[in-house]
Design an enzyme around this catalytic site. Structure first.
Site, PDB file in Angstrom:
ATOM      1  N   LYS A  52       0.844  -1.199   0.000  1.00  0.00           N
ATOM      2  CA  LYS A  52       0.000   0.000   0.000  1.00  0.00           C
ATOM      3  C   LYS A  52       0.879   1.249   0.000  1.00  0.00           C
ATOM      4  O   LYS A  52       0.603   2.228  -0.690  1.00  0.00           O
ATOM      5  CB  LYS A  52      -0.936  -0.010   1.218  1.00  0.00           C
ATOM      6  CG  LYS A  52      -2.037  -1.049   1.089  1.00  0.00           C
ATOM      7  CD  LYS A  52      -2.807  -1.292   2.373  1.00  0.00           C
ATOM      8  CE  LYS A  52      -3.740  -2.490   2.189  1.00  0.00           C
ATOM      9  NZ  LYS A  52      -4.411  -2.911   3.412  1.00  0.00           N
ATOM     10  N   GLN A  96      -5.293  -1.714   9.569  1.00  0.00           N
ATOM     11  CA  GLN A  96      -4.946  -3.003   8.951  1.00  0.00           C
ATOM     12  C   GLN A  96      -5.440  -4.133   9.846  1.00  0.00           C
ATOM     13  O   GLN A  96      -5.126  -4.171  11.036  1.00  0.00           O
ATOM     14  CB  GLN A  96      -3.418  -3.077   8.760  1.00  0.00           C
ATOM     15  CG  GLN A  96      -2.945  -4.318   8.060  1.00  0.00           C
ATOM     16  CD  GLN A  96      -3.415  -4.409   6.607  1.00  0.00           C
ATOM     17  OE1 GLN A  96      -3.391  -3.444   5.870  1.00  0.00           O
ATOM     18  NE2 GLN A  96      -3.863  -5.585   6.207  1.00  0.00           N
ATOM     19  N   ASP A 119     -11.587   2.245   3.608  1.00  0.00           N
ATOM     20  CA  ASP A 119     -11.813   0.801   3.478  1.00  0.00           C
ATOM     21  C   ASP A 119     -13.308   0.472   3.441  1.00  0.00           C
ATOM     22  O   ASP A 119     -13.687  -0.678   3.191  1.00  0.00           O
ATOM     23  CB  ASP A 119     -11.175   0.059   4.667  1.00  0.00           C
ATOM     24  CG  ASP A 119      -9.918  -0.695   4.255  1.00  0.00           C
ATOM     25  OD1 ASP A 119      -9.706  -0.906   3.051  1.00  0.00           O
ATOM     26  OD2 ASP A 119      -9.160  -1.095   5.172  1.00  0.00           O
TER      27      ASP A 119
END
Ligand code: NAP
Length: 278
Positions: A52, A96, A119
């Site tokens: 990322k 994460q 997300d």
């Protein structure tokens, strides 16, 4: 032989467009910046976060990493998220997963400001998706929808069978496909005779994490097959949830692993950071 859906190439094209958009934003004085929170030292997560970070660098998105000790307390995690919510230089926040047991990931996702939730895991954004409203769609399902679009695969009226019902892949996919007027069936570990569903499907999307689970005899001829699974064998090789070699002989379209859904997931994360910055 099926047409291979080239996620790597499509992701590169999307990233090239985003690079231009990022530059335009910067010219207007808006600096896209993603904050990533990682807790503990999960090896796979480290690889994902590194990828990322690389993608951000390539596009010109600033990247800030918060590496937290696995013994961090829930209130400390929440305080950090609240601090990032208030920081106007941060446009997107990503936590994460997985995070260590004992921490409440639902509270953490709930705390991320919906407008920075790149997300798409905040319940507000999940709700908006189910109402077919503009929102941040979680990156893997969003990437799959982009693949359908790019390859001219129209879901309207199609029987779509999704294997897997996780919050990050299977469940948002249900809404994404419904929003495209597909007839959607979802199978999971308690579903009996899965092949009865997959055999009738025009489109099968598999996200269960079981190497080569979907076999040639489980699908109908010319079905579209999307393989989300990432399984690492003892030899270190990556395989998907589909028996690619045989299934690709019978399907009309198929995604490979690697080089299919994976690269699209990161491209759509970048897309969401640019959207949040706008
Ligand atoms: P997950 O949270 O472990 O969920 C797995 C789902 O599969 C669950 O709904 C489970 O059913 C179902 N399942 C497990 N075994 C099954 C079986 N034998 N038959 C039918 N259903 C079964 O997994 P996930 O996070 O969604 O990830 C799934 C796979 O996709 C993994 O390989 C992961 O690495 C990969 N992945 C790839 C990307 C990408 O960008 N390419 C992104 C995310 C995930 P129950 O609900 O009944 O337990």
């Amino acid at each position: 032989m099926a047409t291979i859906i080239d996620g790597k190439k499509l992701a590169q094209e999307i990233r090239a467009k985003l690079k231009i958009e990022c530059e335009e934003l910067k010219q207007k004085g808006i600096i896209p910046k993603l904050a990533v929170i990682m807790i503990g030292e999960d090896k796979a997560s480290q690889v994902y976060v590194r990828n990322k970070s690389k993608a951000c660098n390539e596009i010109g998105i600033e990247f800030e990493e918060y590496l937290l000790n696995e013994n961090i307390k829930q209130n400390e995690l929440i305080e950090l998220i609240e601090k990032l919510n208030k920081d106007t230089s941060i446009k997107g926040i990503l936590l994460q997963s997985p995070i260590p047991k004992g921490l409440d990931i639902n509270e953490a996702f709930r705390t991320i400001a919906p407008e920075k939730d790149v997300d798409g895991f905040n319940p507000v954004n999940v709700g908006k998706l189910s109402l077919n409203q503009d929102t941040f769609v979680s990156c893997t399902p969003y990437g799959i929808m982009k693949m359908f679009e790019a390859y001219g695969i129209d879901l309207e009226g199609k029987n779509v069978v999704i294997l897997g019902r996780s919050n990050i892949v299977g469940k948002p996919l249900i809404q994404c496909c419904l929003n495209k007027n597909a007839t959607v069936t979802v199978c999971h570990s308690k579903t009996k005779n899965i092949e009865e569903y997959t055999k009738r499907a025009d489109v099968v999307i598999v996200a269960i994490g079981k190497s080569k689970f979907v076999k040639e005899e489980m699908i109908k001829k010319d079905a579209v097959i999307i393989d989300v699974g990432i399984n690492r064998g003892e030899d270190g090789k990556l395989t998907g949830d589909v028996d690619f070699e045989k299934v690709s002989q019978k399907a009309s379209y198929i995604t490979p692993v690697p080089g299919g859904v994976g690269p699209m997931t990161i491209a759509m994360l970048m897309n969401n950071v640019i959207k949040a910055s706008k």
